[in-house]
Design a protein around this motif. Structure first.
Motif, PDB file in Angstrom:
ATOM      1  N   ARG A  30       0.856  -1.210   0.000  1.00 28.13           N
ATOM      2  CA  ARG A  30       0.000   0.000   0.000  1.00 28.13           C
ATOM      3  C   ARG A  30       0.886   1.253   0.000  1.00 28.13           C
ATOM      4  O   ARG A  30       0.646   2.206  -0.740  1.00 28.13           O
ATOM      5  N   ASN A  34       0.943   3.913  -3.025  1.00 30.82           N
ATOM      6  CA  ASN A  34       0.573   5.301  -2.732  1.00 30.82           C
ATOM      7  C   ASN A  34       1.637   6.257  -3.289  1.00 30.82           C
ATOM      8  O   ASN A  34       1.344   7.225  -3.985  1.00 30.82           O
ATOM      9  N   PRO A  75      -1.823   3.916   7.981  1.00 28.26           N
ATOM     10  CA  PRO A  75      -2.072   4.491   6.675  1.00 28.26           C
ATOM     11  C   PRO A  75      -0.882   4.227   5.736  1.00 28.26           C
ATOM     12  O   PRO A  75       0.218   3.964   6.227  1.00 28.26           O
ATOM     13  N   PRO A  76      -1.068   4.286   4.447  1.00 23.34           N
ATOM     14  CA  PRO A  76      -2.332   4.593   3.793  1.00 23.34           C
ATOM     15  C   PRO A  76      -3.250   3.365   3.767  1.00 23.34           C
ATOM     16  O   PRO A  76      -2.793   2.255   3.493  1.00 23.34           O
ATOM     17  N   SER A  77      -4.518   3.585   4.047  1.00 24.86           N
ATOM     18  CA  SER A  77      -5.459   2.461   3.999  1.00 24.86           C
ATOM     19  C   SER A  77      -5.844   2.215   2.546  1.00 24.86           C
ATOM     20  O   SER A  77      -5.694   3.104   1.693  1.00 24.86           O
ATOM     21  N   GLU A  80      -8.392   4.679   1.191  1.00 27.82           N
ATOM     22  CA  GLU A  80      -7.805   5.999   0.862  1.00 27.82           C
ATOM     23  C   GLU A  80      -7.134   5.960  -0.508  1.00 27.82           C
ATOM     24  O   GLU A  80      -7.306   6.867  -1.333  1.00 27.82           O
ATOM     25  N   ASN A  83      -9.762   5.798  -3.274  1.00 26.14           N
ATOM     26  CA  ASN A  83     -10.416   7.110  -3.473  1.00 26.14           C
ATOM     27  C   ASN A  83      -9.504   8.051  -4.259  1.00 26.14           C
ATOM     28  O   ASN A  83      -9.963   8.789  -5.133  1.00 26.14           O
ATOM     29  N   MET A  84      -8.210   7.995  -3.933  1.00 29.46           N
ATOM     30  CA  MET A  84      -7.253   8.869  -4.629  1.00 29.46           C
ATOM     31  C   MET A  84      -7.198   8.507  -6.121  1.00 29.46           C
ATOM     32  O   MET A  84      -7.224   9.387  -6.985  1.00 29.46           O
ATOM     33  N   ASP A 250     -20.348   8.638  -0.100  1.00 31.75           N
ATOM     34  CA  ASP A 250     -19.382   8.602   1.012  1.00 31.75           C
ATOM     35  C   ASP A 250     -19.992   8.019   2.286  1.00 31.75           C
ATOM     36  O   ASP A 250     -19.305   7.338   3.053  1.00 31.75           O
ATOM     37  N   GLN A 254     -18.703   4.711   4.294  1.00 34.99           N
ATOM     38  CA  GLN A 254     -18.468   4.694   5.738  1.00 34.99           C
ATOM     39  C   GLN A 254     -19.236   3.544   6.393  1.00 34.99           C
ATOM     40  O   GLN A 254     -18.702   2.833   7.247  1.00 34.99           O
ATOM     41  N   ARG A 257     -17.412   0.409   5.657  1.00 35.98           N
ATOM     42  CA  ARG A 257     -16.169   0.307   6.422  1.00 35.98           C
ATOM     43  C   ARG A 257     -16.458  -0.075   7.881  1.00 35.98           C
ATOM     44  O   ARG A 257     -15.778  -0.917   8.462  1.00 35.98           O
TER      45      ARG A 257
END
Ligand code: 3HC
Length: 699
Positions: A30, A34, A75-77, A80, A83-84, A250, A254, A257
């Motif tokens: 990850r 990233n 992090p980074p999860s 995340e 989403n990026m 979103d 959540q 998650r």
């Protein structure tokens, strides 16, 4: 070395995930992804990005061994990163080969496009680990394919082939040549500018029609009730997909998650993850070098064309290995071949295989009634009548007829493999391959090593199990090996419960509620009661009064009631039905036995039934471990999960024992021992671990 390497082809940055063996998305990968992604986005010359996997596959998802460890929280999860990627202002393409599973597919769903190699698997198998997709899978997949199909993929956990995924819209382009080349070319075909960006979160087309029919979810829950019995994850998955229709993206993420985190910490998920890892550990044999030579199994023979022989032969044909079945009488041979044809035809009728596949498989199966025509098989599996002298004579004959390379395997479920091997001049090539009925369906293959079985034979047969799509577990020689030895302890205890006050349907209900597909009495009726009767008689002849067991089962057999095949056993069966119906005659027989034995019958609750049956089995498992019959507790769990329907969400008997605590198991067994003596003596290993406050998992 970084776990992601970057190269540039015609302005396209190709980011290769490189984390052998399966590109699991653990912290190191990850972190590297990233960074590599951000670097690529900062490069003004990069027009598009391709994500691809090194080695055998794109990615098998999150690193399961990381769950519950601090690294999983660092992090980074994965959400995340995804989403990026989705928010990138240049087109991002996933190039998929091998497998894109779980978090691997979620990563691909965060990309704007997916190019896949023909034959690749795309799926979200999280439910099989007691969790749900936790990196957007339940929110993005229904935005890409029809909501009902997304439910199927997420709730079943079964992967789609790339071809089917293309049909459903999950894959944009099927590549049949070089994948990188195809993906780069695909990037070149995209419109320039923002028109090429396609963030999945913005895709609403599929959701509208589904919002019009919210009852699909209720219908879905009803339809899955049977296969999801006792499981939390499939229902949570439906809830998350449902939320995707009615929550902002979103908020849906959540919700998913939070659900994921709750499930990852649950007992069910811990047990299911244990099952995943012990199945794989079972393929590793202590003391057997990794590079042990293996024989190629290119042609097999099966002796005996009864129920077991037929199923075993089908396994070979299903795996594309030519197989000859041998029966002494042509009449039996034709009957067996007819059963095989009928089984395949039923699969065609159910749409499980095509007519062409059936024809291909049938063409791999031949039948003969004469040993001399057998040729030179690499392995012969014996599946004849369960009698030592019959088997020894057969092995002696086979030893004389077969070339030196041929492995001679026996499908015995209880007999001494060493004694069978002693009838040959090649004991190093004799091994047990204990298949479970129906052998073409049940996944367990208990491979029984004799004292003289060679490493090469073991290695060959373990590899064969994998090729046949079986879960191979290596065990040693003892009466009943691992599975049936524990089964006998369990059913003997179930019979004692009848003497003391329970009825078959009460015991079966308690065991069913524990999670087994059926209880011991319904299972006995299904398997046939006569075999156990014969075994008990033979044992008592050899060693009278060796083991006390309840006389009830024998009395039932004496009435000619052998289970479903005679429409009567522990239960009655109506013509053409497999549904057990309690029988007052059997109830009376049980009451009579209780009286004869001087029992004052009492009501026995579900908890006592479960504890006594399951703990007895565990105690026997502990003895098996001490004797070295099984290499490790996880192997015993694997045997029970795949051969006997032990509820997977409880991880297998030895894992379950640890989860209730060995002191509790030991205390119950000690109480039973005081009452019944002999074979219920607590295993010293169980006692020692319990006293030390440890579990089998600590071994
Ligand atoms: N995490 C950690 N280890 C994994 C893994 C994973 N996701 N997938 C496989 N491995 C390990 C295996 O334990 C095995 O290790 P070993 O060699 O030490 O025994 C090794 O990788 C090779 O695996 P297999 O022997 O299973 O290899 P196969 O080629 O037979 O099968 C496979 C490959 C189909 C990818 C199979 O390994 C598999 O099904 N893996 C699990 C896939 C899965 O369930 N993914 C979901 C993970 S959960 C997730 O992604 C959560 C997310 O939603 C946030």
């Amino acid at each position: 070395m970084s776990k992601v390497t970057t190269s540039k082809i015609s302005g396209v940055a190709v980011l290769t995930l490189d984390n052998a063996p399966v590109n699991g998305l653990g912290l190191a990968l990850r972190t590297a992804l990233n960074k590599a992604f951000r670097d690529a986005m900062e490069d003004a010359e990069v027009t598009a990005i391709v994500l691809i996997g090194a080695g055998r596959m794109f990615s098998a998802g999150a690193d399961i061994s990381e769950f519950g460890t601090p690294n999983s929280m660092k992090p980074p999860s994965l959400p995340e990163i995804i989403n990026m990627i989705e928010a990138a202002e240049r087109p991002i393409v996933a190039a998929i080969h091998g497998n894109a599973l779980g978090g691997g597919l979620e990563l691909a769903l965060g990309c704007h496009y997916r190019v896949a190699q023909a034959g690749a698997n795309l799926g979200l198998p999280e439910v099989s680990l007691g969790i749900i997709p936790g990196a957007g899978g339940t929110q993005r997949l229904p935005r890409v394919i029809a909501v009902e199909r997304a439910l199927d993929v997420i709730v079943s956990g079964k992967p789609l082939k790339a071809e089917k995924a293309k049909e459903l819209g999950l894959v944009d382009f099927l590549a049949d040549g070089d994948l990188v080349e195809a993906a780069v070319k695909f990037c070149g075909s995209l419109p320039e500018g923002n028109g090429a960006l396609r963030p999945t979160r913005a895709r609403e087309d599929n959701l509208g029609p589904a919002r019009e029919k919210p009852d699909i979810f209720e219908g879905y829950r009803k339809s899955m009730a049977r296969r999801a019995r006792g499981l939390d994850a499939p229902y949570a998955a439906v809830e998350c997909v449902e939320s995707c229709l009615f929550k902002e993206f979103d908020d849906g993420l959540q919700f998913e998650r939070d659900t994921f985190k709750r499930l990852v910490a649950s007992d069910q998920s811990r047990a299911l993850r244990h099952a995943f890892f012990v199945e794989r550990a079972a393929t590793k044999i202590d003391g057997l070098p990794k590079d042990t030579a293996k024989q190629n199994i290119e042609y097999a023979a099966v002796v005996g064309c009864g129920t077991m022989g037929v199923g075993i032969a089908m396994n070979f044909a299903n795996a594309g290995i030519p197989v000859t079945v041998l029966e002494t009488k042509d009449e039996f041979l034709q009957k067996g071949l007819g059963v095989i044809r009928k089984n395949y035809a039923a699969s065609v009728a159910k749409g499980r295989i095509s007519q062409d596949e059936m024809d291909g498989r049938m063409s791999l199966i031949s039948g003969i009634a004469d040993f001399n025509q057998l040729g030179e098989p690499d392995v012969v599996i014996e599946a004849v009548f369960e009698k030592m002298d019959v088997k020894k004579q057969l092995f002696n004959e086979l030893d004389g007829l077969m070339p030196a390379k041929t492995i001679l395997a026996t499908n015995t479920s209880t007999l001494d493999v060493n004694e069978i091997a002693s009838a040959t001049g090649r004991p190093e090539k004799v091994i047990g391959t204990h298949f479970f009925s129906p052998a073409n369906v049940m996944r367990l293959q208990e491979n029984v090593r004799g004292y003289k079985t060679s490493d090469e034979t073991i290695s060959t047969i373990m590899a064969l199990a994998k090729k046949l799509g079986k879960v191979g577990v290596l065990v040693g020689v003892c009466d009943g090996f691992v599975g049936n030895r524990m089964l006998h302890a369990y059913t003997r205890q179930a019979n004692f419960l009848l003497e003391e006050g329970a009825l078959p349907q009460e015991v079966d209900k308690a065991i069913f509620n524990f999670g087994f597909p059926m209880g011991p009495f319904a299972m006995g009726d299904l398997a046939g009661l006569d075999v156990g009767w014969l075994i008990r008689k033979a044992r008592n002849k050899d060693k009278p009064n060796n083991l006390r067991y309840s006389p009830i089962a024998d009395r039932i057999c004496e009435k000619g009631r052998f289970g479903q095949k005679t429409s009567a056993g522990w239960y009655l069966y109506k013509e053409g039905s497999r549904a057990p119906v309690p029988d007052p005659e059997i109830e009376q027989l049980i009451l009579d036995v209780s009286e004869e034995l001087g029992f004052d019958r009492r009501a026995i609750g579900e908890q006592e039934i479960v504890e006594r049956c399951i703990y007895t089995m565990i105690n026997e498992g502990a003895k098996i471990l001490t004797e070295g019959i099984s290499q490790r507790p996880g192997d015993i769990d694997t045997v029970w999960l795949h051969g006997y329907g032990f509820p997977r969400q409880r991880g297998g008997p030895m894992f379950y024992a640890d989860s209730v605590g060995l002191k509790q198991v030991y205390d119950v067994i000690s109480t039973l021992y005081d009452k019944y003596g002999d074979w219920l003596e607590p295993a010293p290993l169980l006692r020692d671990l319990a006293e030390a406050g440890k579990g089998f998992g600590d071994l």
